[in-house]
Design an enzyme around this catalytic site. Structure first.
Site, PDB file in Angstrom:
ATOM      1  N   HIS A 183      -7.446  -3.546   4.603  1.00 50.17           N
ATOM      2  CA  HIS A 183      -6.893  -2.185   4.581  1.00 50.17           C
ATOM      3  C   HIS A 183      -7.666  -1.339   3.566  1.00 50.17           C
ATOM      4  O   HIS A 183      -8.088  -0.219   3.838  1.00 50.17           O
ATOM      5  CB  HIS A 183      -5.404  -2.226   4.217  1.00 50.17           C
ATOM      6  CG  HIS A 183      -4.841  -0.897   3.785  1.00 50.17           C
ATOM      7  ND1 HIS A 183      -5.066  -0.359   2.530  1.00 50.17           N
ATOM      8  CD2 HIS A 183      -4.102   0.027   4.449  1.00 50.17           C
ATOM      9  CE1 HIS A 183      -4.487   0.828   2.445  1.00 50.17           C
ATOM     10  NE2 HIS A 183      -3.888   1.081   3.597  1.00 50.17           N
ATOM     11  N   ASN A 184      -7.856  -1.887   2.392  1.00 53.81           N
ATOM     12  CA  ASN A 184      -8.562  -1.132   1.349  1.00 53.81           C
ATOM     13  C   ASN A 184     -10.027  -0.914   1.714  1.00 53.81           C
ATOM     14  O   ASN A 184     -10.585   0.142   1.436  1.00 53.81           O
ATOM     15  CB  ASN A 184      -8.467  -1.858   0.004  1.00 53.81           C
ATOM     16  CG  ASN A 184      -7.132  -1.604  -0.680  1.00 53.81           C
ATOM     17  OD1 ASN A 184      -6.133  -1.361  -0.008  1.00 53.81           O
ATOM     18  ND2 ASN A 184      -7.104  -1.668  -1.991  1.00 53.81           N
ATOM     19  N   GLU A 188     -10.051   1.837   3.961  1.00 49.84           N
ATOM     20  CA  GLU A 188      -9.795   3.029   3.123  1.00 49.84           C
ATOM     21  C   GLU A 188     -11.115   3.524   2.492  1.00 49.84           C
ATOM     22  O   GLU A 188     -11.395   4.727   2.477  1.00 49.84           O
ATOM     23  CB  GLU A 188      -8.776   2.622   2.054  1.00 49.84           C
ATOM     24  CG  GLU A 188      -8.492   3.618   0.950  1.00 49.84           C
ATOM     25  CD  GLU A 188      -7.574   2.991  -0.121  1.00 49.84           C
ATOM     26  OE1 GLU A 188      -6.491   2.488   0.237  1.00 49.84           O
ATOM     27  OE2 GLU A 188      -7.951   2.993  -1.308  1.00 49.84           O
ATOM     28  N   LYS A 238      -4.326  -6.803   3.318  1.00 45.87           N
ATOM     29  CA  LYS A 238      -4.343  -5.659   2.384  1.00 45.87           C
ATOM     30  C   LYS A 238      -5.771  -5.361   1.913  1.00 45.87           C
ATOM     31  O   LYS A 238      -6.166  -4.205   1.769  1.00 45.87           O
ATOM     32  CB  LYS A 238      -3.427  -5.930   1.183  1.00 45.87           C
ATOM     33  CG  LYS A 238      -3.493  -4.861   0.083  1.00 45.87           C
ATOM     34  CD  LYS A 238      -3.062  -3.503   0.602  1.00 45.87           C
ATOM     35  CE  LYS A 238      -3.029  -2.333  -0.330  1.00 45.87           C
ATOM     36  NZ  LYS A 238      -3.687  -2.242  -1.550  1.00 45.87           N
ATOM     37  N   SER A 292       0.831  -1.207   0.000  1.00 47.72           N
ATOM     38  CA  SER A 292       0.000   0.000   0.000  1.00 47.72           C
ATOM     39  C   SER A 292       0.861   1.249   0.000  1.00 47.72           C
ATOM     40  O   SER A 292       1.945   1.270   0.574  1.00 47.72           O
ATOM     41  CB  SER A 292      -0.910   0.022   1.224  1.00 47.72           C
ATOM     42  OG  SER A 292      -1.689   1.201   1.187  1.00 47.72           O
TER      43      SER A 292
HETATM   44  C1  6PG Z   1      -3.151   1.435  -1.711  1.00 50.89           C
HETATM   45  C2  6PG Z   1      -4.421   1.642  -2.490  1.00 50.89           C
HETATM   46  C3  6PG Z   1      -4.302   0.992  -3.824  1.00 50.89           C
HETATM   47  C4  6PG Z   1      -5.323   1.440  -4.833  1.00 50.89           C
HETATM   48  C5  6PG Z   1      -6.723   1.085  -4.456  1.00 50.89           C
HETATM   49  C6  6PG Z   1      -7.771   1.918  -5.123  1.00 50.89           C
HETATM   50  O1  6PG Z   1      -3.260   0.865  -0.640  1.00 50.89           O
HETATM   51  O2  6PG Z   1      -2.099   1.856  -2.168  1.00 50.89           O
HETATM   52  O3  6PG Z   1      -5.489   1.103  -1.795  1.00 50.89           O
HETATM   53  O4  6PG Z   1      -4.305  -0.384  -3.608  1.00 50.89           O
HETATM   54  O5  6PG Z   1      -5.187   2.797  -5.090  1.00 50.89           O
HETATM   55  O6  6PG Z   1      -6.889  -0.242  -4.835  1.00 50.89           O
HETATM   56  O7  6PG Z   1      -8.921   1.193  -5.039  1.00 50.89           O
HETATM   57  P1  6PG Z   1     -10.236   1.543  -5.812  1.00 50.89           P
HETATM   58  O8  6PG Z   1      -9.850   1.808  -7.249  1.00 50.89           O
HETATM   59  O9  6PG Z   1     -11.085   0.340  -5.665  1.00 50.89           O
HETATM   60  O10 6PG Z   1     -10.773   2.767  -5.156  1.00 50.89           O
END
Ligand code: 6PG
Length: 477
Positions: free
Chosen positions: A187-188, A191, A184, A130
């Site tokens: 984590h997303n 996010e 991960k 990430s």
């Molecule tokens: C990270 C981000 C990366 C990515 C996302 C965006 O941790 O660096 O999460 O993995 O930018 O996958 O996800 P979406 O396109 O689904 O919003």
């Protein structure tokens, strides 16, 4: 003969190229490969001076350039492209070699790949990375899973590449097979929830209080100095403050309100549904993106279901503080839910995840990095037995302090017709969680009525059924 490389990276789109540069800048000798040679050549021409790269033009050459046991990071699109690259590599590998998948793979794919490769004595590491493009270059947060033996071999390299916070690298072995990619994924998911909560706070300031993007940017910049201090709040202030060169208005006002997604948030919600973990904030965030992606339907509904214009309110420090509190309390709930999902998945898949360690490696490099994660790390160190993050003293006190403002914000949003699915669902979760007796007794009664699904009683042990339509008597079953 040229010296053999310590590490290989194949797949040199921006993330892969930046990761390879990161490794080379940290003193590793890095063999690089890409299906089309242009990317390899471009990387070497632009950045070859940054460290020791070995450019290779074929899979054979790439594999031959690596010291044994080989360690190869693949940075390609999740799904079939990952399987294709693995299939190309495997015939050239030896027993004990290691393939590291640094993409956003679905954890069940990672489990399958790990199993299949283990049968050929090739070690497979599913490693969540990430931090976006900048993180890949400057130091991401890294979440590797897979066999311990693979971790021991790659640890000296990947811990160098990851960012460090207080001298601790944001990279640690998460657990076997798909553990790293699962962590991960969550984590997303967090996010997604975090961003949705931020968007709802923005919407309230914009829609209920008529604030301009620039003013809202200042609010977020201030929030970034307190409990909410985090990368996402920081960049929210930057994004809101950006002027559009073409029109002179705030850029954010010119961006279409249709969120896209690549799938990790949806996977988090799907996994939670399968595991039966109530992660309402993440799931609402996924649904909010889905609703945003229906502009024609929304335009039609905006006409057909329009409501009276809202009386414009004025936001003073008290109103801003109220929204801040609602955001903070909701954020605590979203993280508590995400960590609970990790705990349940850990039991289900036998991963033995260390939640405190996960909070530790999320403190830097990753998208959800925040001062808050330090508190979670400390919370797991001192109150690991609390049944929820929400019940650890620091977060419990934070939520209780914010509770009234949180309710006021949800009431205000509901009265104003501004959708706050994440704020509201976090509050509903909080209210549901802290009630010793909810209304599910009635659900059980209904299930027993129409389907003889039985129920349990407070006053005695056993499982019971009432013969509702017959004589109304209760039987023990
Ligand atoms: C990270 C981000 C990366 C990515 C996302 C965006 O941790 O660096 O999460 O993995 O930018 O996958 O996800 P979406 O396109 O689904 O919003």
């Amino acid at each position: 003969m040229t010296e053999l490389a310590d590490l290989g990276v194949t797949g040199l789109a921006v993330m892969g190229a930046n990761l390879a540069r990161n490794a080379a800048r940290k003193g590793l000798r890095v063999a690089v490969h890409n299906r089309s040679n242009e990317r390899t050549e471009h990387l070497l021409a632009e950045h070859g001076h940054e460290g020791a790269f070995v450019g290779t033009r074929s899979v054979e050459e790439f594999v031959a350039a690596l010291s044994k046991p080989r360690a190869i990071i693949i940075m390609v699109k999740a799904g079939q492209p990952t399987d294709d690259v693995i299939a190309e590599l495997v015939p050239h590998l030896d027993e004990g070699d290691i393939i590291v998948d640094g993409g956003n793979a679905l954890f069940s794919d990672t489990r399958r790949r790990e199993r299949e490769l283990a049968a050929r004595n090739i070690l497979f590491v599913g490693m969540g990375i990430s931090g976006g493009e900048e993180g890949a270059l400057e130091g991401p947060s890294m979440m590797p899973g897979g066999a311990k033996a693979a971790w021991e071999r790659i640890a000296p390299m990947v811990t160098k590449m990851a960012v460090s916070v207080d001298g601790t690298p944001c990279c640690a072995h998460m657990g076997p097979d798909g553990a790293g990619h699962y962590v991960k994924m969550v984590h997303n998911g967090i996010e997604y929830a975090d961003m949705q909560l931020i968007a709802e706070a923005y919407d309230l300031m914009r829609t209920v209080y008529g604030m301009k993007a620039k003013e809202i940017a200042e609010v977020f910049a201030t929030w970034n100095t307190g409990d909410l201090d985090s990368y996402l709040i920081e960049i929210t202030a930057i994004v809101l403050a950006k002027q559009d060169a073409a029109t002179g208005s705030a850029l954010v006002d010119m961006i279409r309100d249709e969120a896209e997604q690549k799938g990790t948030g949806r996977w988090t919600a799907q996994s939670a549904l399968e595991l039966g973990v109530p992660i309402t904030a993440i799931t609402e965030a996924v649904f909010a993106r889905a609703l945003s992606g229906r502009p024609a339907q929304r335009a039609a509904a905006a006409k057909a279901l329009s409501h009276a214009p809202m009386a414009q309110r004025k936001a003073g420090p008290a109103e801003i503080a109220m929204i801040r509190d609602a955001l903070y309390a909701s954020k605590i709930v979203a993280y508590a839910q995400g960590f609970e999902q990790l705990e349940v998945a850990s039991k289900q898949y036998g991963w033995d995840l260390d939640l405190g360690l996960i909070a530790t490696i999320w403190r830097g490099g990753c998208i959800i990095r925040a001062a808050f994660l330090d508190r979670i790390k400390e919370g797991y160190a001192s109150h690991a037995d609390a049944p929820s993050l929400l019940l650890q003293p620091y977060f419990r006190d934070g939520v209780l302090k914010a509770e009234q403002a949180w309710r006021d914000v949800v009431i205000l949003a509901v009265q104003s017709g501004v959708a706050v699915p994440a704020f509201a669902s976090c509050l509903a979760y909080f209210d549901g969680l802290r009630r010793e007796r909810g209304p599910a007794n009635l659900l059980q009664g209904l299930r027993d009525y129409f389907g003889a699904h039985t129920y349990r009683r407070f006053d005695k042990e056993g499982t019971f059924h009432t013969r509702w339509p017959q004589d109304g008597s209760e039987v023990e079953v």
